[in-house]
Scaffold this motif. Structure first.
Motif: not given
Length: 358
Positions: A310-324
């Motif tokens: 639950p500490r992970r933020d899905l919106e932040v995740l989407a941004e980081r995955v897109t960047t990577a």
């Protein structure tokens, strides 16, 4: 109803040295308690242990201490007849002594303990999130091969993973196990023979017992060691890494996921485990891109981790995955170059960087 007060220690007289000593000790404990509470009050939520991790870490540490305590006591009383071995009472006294002494507050030991517990909790949550009708994939397929080294390693992994749960003993890295053994030996020495004429004999027996326990321990049976062997055997399957990684996570086999990434990137498992368990570390996505995984695979892995933590933020995740995913794999690998250096070298570089920033 009568109350038996015969075993209650009488309070010292208010003008006695014992009374003043107890008052001073109470005042000191109160100050230490207040300092701890103030520190906890101002600590960021992200830096706090959650209740589940705290409880599991306490249970796991206790289980390890008790298992190693029983091992040491058995070895020593075989050498020195007549020693008090009244089980639970000594074990509790020794554990209290270790907690009070601060010997257990060693960063390397506690880091390994927290990592072990968090990894087990993550695996349990991933399994709980799995659809009831989902079919097993990675390990089931490997075990179905029947006669092969890979199948044998997969079966060994399933057995070792089945023994792992919060509160189960063993499976700490050998250096941490050795730290606990020597700490227990010191506390047992204090209990059995400190200052007595038998001290040299007890000291030698304890030292021999610790050395024998270390020599008899087989790290090859530890889950991480088995995962390393299995990942090495699976690594030859061309083009299957993406499916193996997703399958391992979907089935809750976090140790295998970590071992597969470690083997593919030639990084230490402890480094990869830290990337997987830390929700704020962006380098996990670089690591996955460096393995030439596509955006869909990286996103699937990220979603599984986010659902389980639950500490992970899905919106932040989407941004980081897109960047990577937009990076060429060789560029992503460049972002991990420091992690491939020896740990003392990385520590020295970090110390210089911090000194320069001040």
């Amino acid at each position: 109803m009568s109350v038996d007060l015969s075993d209650i220690t009488p309070a010292p007289a208010p003008d006695s040295p014992a009374f003043h000593a107890r008052a001073a000790a109470a005042e000191s404990r109160g100050a230490a308690r207040l300092a701890a509470q103030v520190d906890d009050f101002f600590r960021a939520d992200a830096d706090r242990l959650d209740d589940r991790t705290r409880a599991a870490a306490a249970a796991t540490l206790r289980a390890n201490l008790l298992a190693l305590f029983d091992d040491l006591v058995q070895r020593v009383v075989d050498q020195v007849p007549g020693l008090d071995r009244s089980g639970d009472q000594i074990a509790e006294a020794v554990q209290r002594r270790l907690h009070a002494s601060g010997l257990l507050r060693q960063p390397v030991l506690m880091e390994a303990l927290f990592a072990r517990v968090r990894q087990d909790i993550l695996g349990d949550t991933l399994r709980a999130n799995r659809a009831p009708d989902a079919s097993a994939s990675v390990l089931a397929r490997l075990i179905a091969e029947r006669e092969s080294a890979t199948a044998d390693a997969a079966r060994a992994y399933v057995t070792a993973d089945g023994r792992r749960h919060p509160g189960s003993p063993a499976d700490l890295p050998p250096p941490c196990r050795e730290t606990l053994l020597w700490s227990l030996a010191a506390a047992l020495r204090d209990h059995w023979a400190a200052g007595s004429s038998a001290q040299p004999l007890v000291d030698r027996a304890l030292a021999d017992a610790v050395k024998a326990s270390i020599a008899d321990h087989d790290d090859a049976d530890r889950l991480e060691s088995i995962a390393t062997r299995l990942a090495g055997l699976m690594g030859g399957e061309e083009g299957l890494l993406a499916a193996q990684l997703v399958g391992a996570l979907e089935e809750g086999h976090v140790a295998l996921f970590i071992a597969l990434v470690s083997a593919a990137l030639v990084l230490d498992q402890s480094i990869v485990r830290a990337l997987v368990l830390d929700p704020a570390d962006e380098r996990l996505w670089l690591a996955l891109r460096a393995l030439e995984l596509d955006r869909a695979t990286i996103a699937r892995i990220g979603f599984l981790l986010s659902e389980a933590d639950p500490r992970r933020d899905l919106e932040v995740l989407a941004e980081r995955v897109t960047t990577a995913a937009a990076l060429p794999p060789h560029k992503a690998a460049e972002g991990l170059a420091l992690l491939a250096l020896p740990a003392p070298f990385r520590a020295a570089i970090g110390a210089l960087d911090r000194a320069t920033a001040r």
